[in-house]
Design an enzyme around this catalytic site. Structure first.
Site, PDB file in Angstrom:
ATOM      1  N   ASP A  80      21.157  -4.393 -31.964  1.00 57.33           N
ATOM      2  CA  ASP A  80      20.667  -4.124 -30.604  1.00 57.33           C
ATOM      3  C   ASP A  80      20.913  -5.360 -29.745  1.00 57.33           C
ATOM      4  O   ASP A  80      21.104  -6.464 -30.264  1.00 57.33           O
ATOM      5  CB  ASP A  80      19.179  -3.751 -30.605  1.00 57.33           C
ATOM      6  CG  ASP A  80      18.259  -4.855 -31.160  1.00 57.33           C
ATOM      7  OD1 ASP A  80      18.677  -5.551 -32.104  1.00 57.33           O
ATOM      8  OD2 ASP A  80      17.142  -5.007 -30.654  1.00 57.33           O
ATOM      9  N   GLU A 139      15.660  -5.994 -33.336  1.00 56.77           N
ATOM     10  CA  GLU A 139      15.295  -7.415 -33.398  1.00 56.77           C
ATOM     11  C   GLU A 139      14.848  -7.936 -32.045  1.00 56.77           C
ATOM     12  O   GLU A 139      13.920  -8.741 -31.948  1.00 56.77           O
ATOM     13  CB  GLU A 139      16.477  -8.255 -33.911  1.00 56.77           C
ATOM     14  CG  GLU A 139      16.111  -9.684 -34.319  1.00 56.77           C
ATOM     15  CD  GLU A 139      16.133 -10.689 -33.170  1.00 56.77           C
ATOM     16  OE1 GLU A 139      15.551 -11.778 -33.334  1.00 56.77           O
ATOM     17  OE2 GLU A 139      16.705 -10.396 -32.098  1.00 56.77           O
TER      18      GLU A 139
HETATM   19 ZN   LIG Z   1      19.787 -12.106 -31.837  1.00 55.12          ZN
END
Ligand SMILES: [Zn+2]
EC number: 3.4.17.11
Length: 369
Positions: A80, A139
């Site tokens: 992401d 994340e």
């Molecule tokens: Zn990163």
């Protein structure tokens, strides 16, 4: 097979694949795009091991197992990015040695280092430790879904290598600050500002008191920082504010410091009579103390590849914070050299890709014993 020569020979193939990957924009929480990117990754990683796809409410987690001897190494990368769709006028731009694109540096470039390191192992037949790869979709929003999966995999591993970018000077990351996010909500009482302001309890004023108290917890000498970077409150200029809130970013190098600030924030008491406080949130990522032994091993390999690698410390957290907190030797910053993560000038330096990718491949091989 000469490792560096292998990665030099495949640089243009790496960049072509990186371009295709970057063009599949993948902001966190965009489930449709994340699923499409996961399909793309699956097709490439599947020939290199046993691949498993775990669907989560934040997007798919891909897990690859590649058998090997001796020790067990976990490779971590997220796919992401922080960039909303449409934020970049051009999704891919090459200027001299620099390659620009959303997520090219944080951390699609690093994720593809894993892919090419595995291809190198396949092509060279080099003996290597048992490998597990986790590619995660969340994340940049604190890894709410991936965290338990990462921790379970880390517990089985002898070493964890994280493919986030190196420091600004190209150093590996042996320490990261712990990160906490807190929301302070203040409930006051509304009243007409002109007619009877004394009957109200001003939540914005109360919040101002609390922000001052929280800021007093900052200790720059210790590297403990406090950022009340998001505030809102009130409804109109002539109404005593009934509600206000602040979101506060807290960072610290040590558990003690993170704990000190955490306890103090939780113990906040209202200043104005009649005001009420609620505190939500907490320490999201514990401070990371990376492995010195892994770093020294990487530094020695880097020196043979022409890389001068220093031990870096950074304020930003990563999934390496979770694995290091479990006591599993962790080394971060093994991604490509570049700059400007989270900005629209994010880029990597193409000519430095082969040496850095070779560093990862050789480090993995070296962990056989
Ligand atoms: Zn990163």
């Amino acid at each position: 097979m000469d490792t560096l020569e292998y990665f030099k020979a495949h640089l243009s193939a790496y960049l072509e694949e990186l371009e295709a990957f970057v063009r599949l924009e993948t902001p966190s929480r965009d489930l449709e795009r994340l699923a499409r990117a996961a399909d793309w990754l699956e097709a490439r990683f599947a020939p290199l091991g046993r691949l498993e796809r775990l669907e989560t409410p934040m997007g798919p987690i891909l897990r690859l197992e590649r058998p090997g001897g001796g020790r067990r190494v976990l490779l971590l990368a997220h796919y992401d990015t922080v960039h909303p769709v449409g934020a970049w006028p051009e999704l891919w731009r090459v200027e001299g040695d620099r390659v620009y694109g959303p997520g090219v540096y944080d951390m699609k470039g690093g994720l593809l280092f894993i892919l090419w390191a595995l291809r190198y192992l396949e092509a060279s037949g080099a003996p290597h430790p048992a490998l597990e790869v986790l590619l995660t979709p969340d994340e940049e929003i604190g890894s709410p879904e991936s965290r338990p999966v990462i921790e379970a995999s880390a517990r089985r591993a002898d070493a964890v290598l994280v493919l986030e970018a190196p420091t600004g000077t190209g150093g590996l990351k042996v320490a990261r600050k712990g990160v906490g996010i807190y929301t302070i909500r203040v409930h006051g009482k509304a009243a007409h500002q002109g007619v009877e302001p004394e009957k109200g309890v001003n939540a914005v004023v109360e919040l101002a008191h609390q922000i001052t108290r929280v800021m007093a917890l900052q200790d720059l000498e210790q590297g403990t920082t406090i950022g009340p970077n998001l505030v809102r409150g009130g409804t109109a200029s002539n109404v005593v504010a009934e509600y206000a809130e602040a979101v506060i970013d807290v960072r610290a190098w040590t558990e003690e410091e993170a704990g000190r600030v955490d306890r103090a924030i939780r113990a906040l008491e209202p200043v104005l009579p009649g005001a009420r406080l609620e505190v939500a949130g907490g320490i999201n990522r514990p401070p990371m103390q990376g492995s010195r032994a892994l770093f020294e091993r990487a530094r020695a390999i880097g020196a043979r590849l022409g890389l001068v690698l220093e031990a870096g410390r950074v304020g930003g957290g990563s999934d390496g914070n979770f694995t290091a907190a479990l006591g599993v030797p962790t080394l971060d910053g093994l991604g490509p050299f570049g700059a400007d993560a989270h900005q629209r000038t994010e880029h990597i330096v193409a000519s430095q890709v082969p040496a850095r990718n070779a560093l990862l491949a050789e480090l993995v091989v070296s962990l056989l014993d």
